[in-house]
Design a protein around this motif. Structure first.
Motif, short mmCIF file in Angstrom:
data_model
loop_
_atom_site.label_atom_id
_atom_site.label_comp_id
_atom_site.label_asym_id
_atom_site.label_seq_id
_atom_site.Cartn_x
_atom_site.Cartn_y
_atom_site.Cartn_z
N PHE A 239 62.03 7.71 43.64
CA PHE A 239 62.05 8.78 44.63
C PHE A 239 63.11 8.48 45.68
O PHE A 239 63.59 7.35 45.81
CB PHE A 239 60.67 8.91 45.30
CG PHE A 239 60.20 7.66 46.00
CD1 PHE A 239 60.49 7.42 47.34
CD2 PHE A 239 59.47 6.70 45.31
CE1 PHE A 239 60.07 6.26 47.98
CE2 PHE A 239 59.03 5.53 45.93
CZ PHE A 239 59.33 5.32 47.27
N THR A 240 63.48 9.51 46.40
CA THR A 240 64.37 9.36 47.55
C THR A 240 63.60 9.68 48.82
O THR A 240 62.56 10.34 48.80
CB THR A 240 65.60 10.28 47.45
OG1 THR A 240 65.16 11.65 47.37
CG2 THR A 240 66.44 9.96 46.23
N ILE B 153 62.48 20.35 41.32
CA ILE B 153 62.65 19.42 42.43
C ILE B 153 61.43 19.51 43.34
O ILE B 153 61.06 20.59 43.79
CB ILE B 153 63.93 19.75 43.22
CG1 ILE B 153 65.16 19.65 42.29
CG2 ILE B 153 64.07 18.83 44.42
CD1 ILE B 153 66.41 20.25 42.89
N ALA C 191 62.76 15.44 39.90
CA ALA C 191 63.16 14.57 41.01
C ALA C 191 62.14 14.74 42.13
O ALA C 191 61.59 15.83 42.33
CB ALA C 191 64.56 14.92 41.51
N HIS D 83 61.48 13.96 46.30
CA HIS D 83 62.06 13.58 47.59
C HIS D 83 60.96 13.57 48.64
O HIS D 83 60.22 14.55 48.79
CB HIS D 83 63.16 14.57 48.01
CG HIS D 83 63.71 14.27 49.37
ND1 HIS D 83 64.50 13.17 49.61
CD2 HIS D 83 63.55 14.91 50.56
CE1 HIS D 83 64.83 13.15 50.90
NE2 HIS D 83 64.26 14.19 51.50
N SER E 4 72.15 13.15 45.76
CA SER E 4 71.41 11.95 46.15
C SER E 4 70.19 11.68 45.28
O SER E 4 69.67 10.57 45.26
CB SER E 4 70.92 12.08 47.60
OG SER E 4 69.79 12.94 47.68
N LEU E 5 69.71 12.70 44.56
CA LEU E 5 68.42 12.60 43.89
C LEU E 5 68.46 11.66 42.69
O LEU E 5 69.48 11.52 42.02
CB LEU E 5 67.96 13.99 43.44
CG LEU E 5 67.66 14.99 44.56
CD1 LEU E 5 67.29 16.34 43.98
CD2 LEU E 5 66.55 14.49 45.48
N HIS E 6 67.32 11.03 42.43
CA HIS E 6 67.16 10.21 41.22
C HIS E 6 66.43 11.07 40.20
O HIS E 6 65.28 11.47 40.40
CB HIS E 6 66.34 8.96 41.53
CG HIS E 6 66.14 8.08 40.33
ND1 HIS E 6 66.98 7.01 40.05
CD2 HIS E 6 65.24 8.12 39.33
CE1 HIS E 6 66.58 6.43 38.95
NE2 HIS E 6 65.53 7.08 38.48
N TRP E 7 67.10 11.36 39.10
CA TRP E 7 66.52 12.26 38.11
C TRP E 7 65.57 11.49 37.21
O TRP E 7 65.94 10.52 36.55
CB TRP E 7 67.63 12.93 37.28
CG TRP E 7 68.53 13.74 38.18
CD1 TRP E 7 69.82 13.45 38.53
CD2 TRP E 7 68.19 14.93 38.87
NE1 TRP E 7 70.30 14.39 39.39
CE2 TRP E 7 69.34 15.32 39.63
CE3 TRP E 7 67.04 15.72 38.95
CZ2 TRP E 7 69.36 16.45 40.43
CZ3 TRP E 7 67.06 16.86 39.75
CH2 TRP E 7 68.20 17.20 40.48
#
Length: 350
Positions: free
Chosen positions: A107-108, A11, A83, A85, A337-340
Motif C-alpha cells: 500500500f501507499t 483503486i 491498488a 492508498h 506512485s501506486l503499487h499495483w
C-alpha cells in the motif's frame, strides 16, 4: 517512478477525512478522484461517512470513525482493488494498514498534514513526541506521497525516506481572474486583505487579523475559533464558509490573500488565489516557500512587510502562474506512485 496504467484499474482510497468535512485533504482527494474517474478508473473511497463517528478530542468538528472489527478488511476484500492508498493516519487507515500487513498486500500512504506541529499548536506538547508514531505508521508503505520538497526533506530527516512527489491542482473552470467580485466587497475600503481556510487555532489567523494596515480584512471559512475571533476583531468581515462561485468571487475581489499558517504542508488556497489573479503574503515556512515565487508572493517574518510587498505585485503574472497547477497532472502523479497488486485490468478481473 512507475508508468501510468494502460488499462482502467480498481483503486481503493481509505481516509479518515472526507465529506462533509471541508479542508485541503478532502478537497484534494475529491478532485483527484474525479480526475481518476474521468480517466476510466474505478475509485472506491472508504471514509468516515460509512461508520458511526465520535468527536475528535480538542476538535469536535472532526469526527473519528469507529469501525467494527473486521469491517474494513471485508470492504477491501469485497472491492478487490488493484491498488490501495491510505490517505491519513487515523483509525480507518490504521485498520486498513493492519489488514494489508496481515494479508501481505502492499500500500501507499500520504503525509497531508504536519500533524506533530499541528498537535503542538493545540496542546503545547512537543512535536518530537509524535514522530515515532509516524515513522511506525508510514514505515511499511511502498511510497509516502508528499506535496512539496520541504515536506519531503522533513520526512527524510525524521527517518521516512520512501517519498514520492504528489502535487496539487486548481479547478481552472472555477478559479480565474475574469468575473465579478463577491458582492460583500462592494463598499469595503481598499485594499481588501483576505484569509481563506478553517477558522482554527492552528491556522494562526490572529496574526492576520492583528495586522496594523489600512483597508479591510475579510475571513472566509468556519471553525471552532470563529466566535472568539469575531468578538475580538469586530472590524473584520467574517463571511463564513463559501464554496463554488462565491469563493471564486472572494478571491477575485480581494487585493491580497494573507496566508499566516505555519503548519500547512501545502496550502491549496494560495494557488487558488493566484489563479484568480490575487497575490499572496505569507511567512517563509514550508508550504509558501515551495509554492510562491517573488513574482507572485512575498514572504517575511514581519507579515506587514510581506503584505506591503505583495500588494505591489502584478495580478496578471499571478494568474498565469496559478494556471499552471493542474488536477489532471496531480492525478497522474498519484497514479505513478501506486503499487499495483495485480497486473490484471478491470475487464480481466471481472
Amino acid at each position: 517512478m512507475s508508468q501510468l496504467p494502460a488499462e482502467p484499474r480498481r483503486i481503493l482510497i481509505v481516509t479518515d477525512a472526507w465529506a462533509p468535512q471541508v479542508n485541503g485533504v478532502v478537497r484534494t482527494l475529491q478532485s483527484v478522484r474525479a480526475q481518476l474517474t474521468a480517466m476510466g478508473h474505478v475509485v472506491e473511497v472508504i471514509g468516515p461517512d460509512r461508520f458511526v463517528t465520535l468527536p475528535c478530542p480538542t476538535y469536535p468538528e472532526i469526527r473519528l470513525a469507529m469501525a467494527a472489527p473486521g469491517a474494513i478488511g471485508r470492504m477491501i476484500a469485497g472491492f478487490r482493488p488493484d491498488a490501495i492508498h491510505l490517505a491519513t493516519e487515523g483509525p480507518l487507515c490504521l485498520a486498513a494498514r493492519r489488514w494489508c500487513l496481515r494479508n501481505n498486500r502492499r500500500f501507499t500512504t500520504a503525509y497531508h498534514t504536519n500533524f506533530p506541529d499541528y498537535v503542538q499548536s493545540r496542546t503545547g506538547l512537543s512535536a518530537e513526541w509524535f514522530w515515532p508514531y509516524f515513522r511506525w505508521f508510514h514505515g511499511p508503505a511502498s511510497a509516502v506521497l508528499t506535496s512539496t520538497p520541504s515536506i519531503r526533506a522533513g520526512l527524510h530527516r525524521a527517518g521516512i525516506h520512501q517519498t514520492h512527489h504528489w502535487g496539487r491542482g486548481v479547478d481552472l473552470s472555477l478559479f480565474g481572474p475574469d468575473g465579478p467580485a463577491h458582492p460583500a466587497f462592494a463598499d469595503l475600503p481598499r485594499p481588501i486583505l483576505l484569509h481563506v481556510g478553517r477558522v482554527a487555532v492552528e491556522k494562526n489567523i490572529e496574526a492576520f487579523l492583528a495586522l496594523d494596515m489600512p483597508g479591510s480584512k475579510v475571513v472566509v471559512g468556519d471553525g471552532p475559533a470563529r466566535a472568539a475571533l469575531e468578538a475580538k476583531y469586530p472590524g473584520a468581515l467574517f463571511l463564513g464558509l463559501q464554496t463554488g462561485e462565491p469563493l471564486a468571487q472572494a478571491y477575485r475581489g480581494a487585493d491580497l490573500l494573507v496566508f499566516p499558517s505555519r503548519t500547512d504542508t501545502f496550502g491549496l488556497v494560495m494557488i487558488e488565489a493566484l489563479a484568480s489573479g490575487t497575490p499572496v503574503a505569507a511567512y517563509p515556512v514550508m508550504g509558501p516557500v515551495d509554492v510562491l515565487t517573488p513574482a507572485v508572493g512575498a514572504m517575511d517574518e514581519n507579515l506587514v512587510l510581506a503584505a506591503a510587498q505583495a500588494l505591489t505585485l502584478d495580478p496578471v503574472a499571478c494568474a498565469v502562474y496559478g494556471s499552471q497547477f493542474s488536477w489532471r497532472r496531480s492525478a497522474e502523479e498519484f497514479l505513478q506512485s501506486l503499487h499495483w497488486l495485480s497486473q490484471s485490468p478491470i475487464a480481466q478481473a471481472a
